[in-house]
Design an enzyme around this catalytic site. Structure first.
Site, PDB file in Angstrom:
ATOM      1  CD  GLU A  50      -2.366   1.927   0.412  1.00 39.58           C
ATOM      2  OE1 GLU A  50      -2.940   1.156  -0.375  1.00 39.58           O
ATOM      3  OE2 GLU A  50      -2.210   3.525   0.680  1.00 39.58           O
ATOM      4  CB  CYS A  59     -18.176   5.914   2.001  1.00 37.56           C
ATOM      5  SG  CYS A  59     -17.755   5.068   0.885  1.00 37.56           S
ATOM      6  CB  VAL A 104       3.576  -2.003  -7.206  1.00 37.68           C
ATOM      7  CG1 VAL A 104       3.558  -2.831  -8.640  1.00 37.68           C
ATOM      8  CG2 VAL A 104       3.192  -3.261  -5.946  1.00 37.68           C
TER       9      VAL A 104
END
Lengths: 457, 457
Positions: free
Chosen positions: A36, A46, A84
């Site tokens: 991440e 949200c 990545v």
């Protein structure tokens, strides 16, 4: 021999996939590593507007699971601040950048899950990278906005009057800022038909939010590198803080560079098991296209609930089980102060674009029996195919207890019901919960009358 | 030549039939006369407990349309205090008693709608006709109870712990009376499975209601013709007022005397157009059997929402249109103080009785995202067929925002969905409305896991 699953993106889709794969295969059989690039895993994006509006106090409340929990409870190696930067599908390896150490390394995979999410649209205008201009896609974005408000920002401009933009406007308002919402379209909430969306504009106005629809943003004014105003065709709006709520597109840069197929709707193409068309590579969440069950075409919708489901499906299949993702019908719900807003299926315009000829019905009713305390207004619209009466879509604007009724309509839509059949459905009735004819039934009845009148039967 | 429609019973079913027939045929073509033996037409019987609890102030609030409105706006001759005492299907006439004038007259019909409703069960015990013992079936009953409370009743006993009994107990409690609820069954709310119903008993106890389940009523004590106590196997409970909430049966006396067919479930037998098996005679509402779509057998359920729908269907057909009543799935909802209770489909016991083998799942969740203010508990149970995973029934017990979710499940049940398909449905998600996995989806997922575990797949 132990296989390795590499997950790209540590939010809802990626971590659901990792968790489900782990349930079916233990660590001796499947090593799981998730990368991440941000500072958080598995959080509720949200919930960001509510964090800024101080409806929710603690950032921790929005975080479902931290990396240490994945490590200790699930033997999943979740690494934050690792990006990545390349996928080589020939050698089945990824190149990972450790953002803190500033070095790259490669890792091989037997299975790869791409869960790179969505990226906010930024207008290609001068100054749009200035300090004080924020997206609200990630928790890191949200914390930066909260910090800016805490540091004394007094005037906020939200660009884009979609549901995220409106939620952000409400959050700023509740913190005491002056708020303007700018949108080039003639009205807010274009996820609704114009007649329903107009109601939202009226409510925002009533809350003291400056609603500037039909004004295109032409640029950003800056002072010492910080945003100081938003320029539109109608003048300049002073701003200490600007939020871009222009929506988001699937984040497919990494996949596209690796030669993984991206479809017409802009997302990675997957089959019902969430496999891409490249061997060993799966994808899930906001970065993939979803099958829309009403149009029968792919669509791109960024929504946490889909991301969770798709990640789960990918993970079960990687784990050796069998599960499929059946597609979406375009359901969404949001809240603007006391106003609840929901939709499912197709708008009038979308239905016509998909080749349907339609009739519509709008009904004003109440959430409870009219005589019962707390009965709140609810306006329901249905869009149905002419001749057949097949339900194609619906929208609800109302107050407390109104919006969740969209799920009944979404379930009917899922099952391709006609309003003729819907109008007699056995929905629950008691005075604290509904009029004797539930608003859903009344609207279906009126829509069916419209079908009958149109066919002259 | 003008035909005549005679309607027996002036509440939801009867007056819906009358109104719909009038829409399609004007007064020159069809004369419509409706006879109601009570003092009111078209009222909300479900609102009676709220009138007594003073949640609703005015009796007028519960009345949809008075006779004068039917007369002036719809040219429907609705006569209160007129009881139809006999139907002669050979001569196609009814005998009507004018209760005020004390005389009978006959009237011929071309179409007859029987909408005689339900009659409350009364225990065949000594004293059960004493003053101070009330049913709560009609608005006249409700007004009598309200009058008794206003006259100083201090101790109320409710016989029967079904939903009407519990609503009445809550109403008395809110008016400051001492309240006991007595039921011969071991727990309240036997419209739920025992594990779910037990939760209601706990809540009632917490409200200060004396819950005396497992106690059969053996008689009523009276003093000067008025009730003074309720005798049970465990002693006598002093009472100034007693309400019978033992449920109701279809009121078919008049129909049966006329030779109109009554079925095994105790209601008048009708086809999908609401025709009885006797020429020119229709029936609708609590007095008729309904087709249960899950058991595929007739059932008797007294509920205003069905009565309205069935009356509408009868009226459209009498008016020369075409409409059918598709049956029920057993949906019901009620509120006990802050506790919301709902069900649809079959209980475990009912499913087994119908020949299904089942697995079940119960899930505790929240009505909103867990971190969102106002997130309330919701417990959802699903009963599903083993092997197929077909949904057969569900129950919900929770707080604000919980119960209406039953409609989503009822719609899935209506469409004979399996929980396997349900668990990926596109239900609305936003933090103020739902966790990212809606409780309905979580429960479907857990139920499907139970199916898979049971089949060893």
């Amino acid at each position: 021999m132990t296989e390795r699953l590499v997950v790209v993106g540590g939010d809802a889709a990626g971590m659901s996939a990792a968790s489900q794969a782990r349930r079916r295969r233990d660590a001796d059989d499947l090593e799981i590593v998730a990368f991440e690039r941000g500072n958080y895993t598995s959080y509720s994006a949200c919930g960001i507007p509510y964090l800024i509006g101080e409806v929710v106090d603690e950032v921790d409340d929005l975080i479902t699971r931290e990396p240490v929990v994945f490590k200790e409870r699930f033997e999943i190696d979740a690494r934050i601040r690792h990006e990545v930067v390349e996928i080589d599908t020939d050698s089945a390896t990824v190149t990972v950048r450790d953002l803190d150490a500033g070095r790259d390394f490669t890792m091989s995979y037997d299975h790869l899950v791409i869960a790179t999410g969505a990226k906010p649209l930024r207008p290609p205008l001068e100054g749009s990278e200035a300090a004080g201009i924020f997206g609200v896609q990630t928790l890191d974005d949200g914390l930066a906005v909260r910090e800016a408000v805490a540091s004394g920002a007094r005037r906020a401009v939200v660009v884009g009057a979609g549901y995220i933009g409106i939620e952000m406007a409400e959050a700023f308002k509740s913190r005491g800022l002056d708020v303007a919402v700018v949108d080039r379209l003639p009205q807010p909430m274009t996820t609704l038909d114009p007649d329903m969306g107009a109601l939202i504009g009226e409510r925002m106005h009533g809350m003291g939010i400056s609603v500037r629809c039909g004004e295109a943003v032409t640029g950003f004014e800056t002072s010492e590198g910080r945003v100081s105003g938003v320029a539109t065709g109608a003048g300049t709006i002073p701003a200490d803080i600007v939020v871009l709520g222009l929506g988001a597109r699937p984040n497919v840069d990494l996949a596209r560079s690796a030669g993984i197929e991206v479809g017409d709707a802009g997302g990675i193409v997957v089959d019902r098991k969430m496999r891409t068309r490249t061997e060993r590579v799966w994808a899930a969440g906001d970065c993939v296209e979803k099958f829309h069950r009403v149009t029968r075409r792919p669509t791109a919708i960024a929504l946490g609930t889909h991301a969770n489901k798709e990640g789960r499906v990918a993970g079960i299949n990687i784990g050796g089980g069998y599960e499929t993702f059946p597609g979406v019908v375009g359901t969404a719900v949001s809240k603007v102060c006391d106003v609840e807003v929901a939709r499912t299926g197709l708008l009038e315009r979308e239905a016509k674009d998909a080749g349907f000829e339609v009739v519509t019905a709008i009904v004003d009713s109440t959430t409870r029996a009219g005589y019962f305390p707390g009965a709140a207004p609810i306006k329901t619209k249905m869009i149905v195919e002419r001749r057949s009466g097949r339900l194609l879509g619906a929208q609800i604007v109302g107050e407390e207890g109104a919006a969740k009724r969209i799920d009944v309509i979404a379930t009917a839509l899922w099952n391709e019901m006609s309003v003729d059949e819907m109008l007699n459905m056995d929905l629950s009735y008691a005075p604290p919960f509904s009029p004797v004819w539930d608003p859903v039934l009344i609207t279906a009845r009126k829509a069916w009358q419209a079908v009958e009148e149109e066919t002259g039967s």
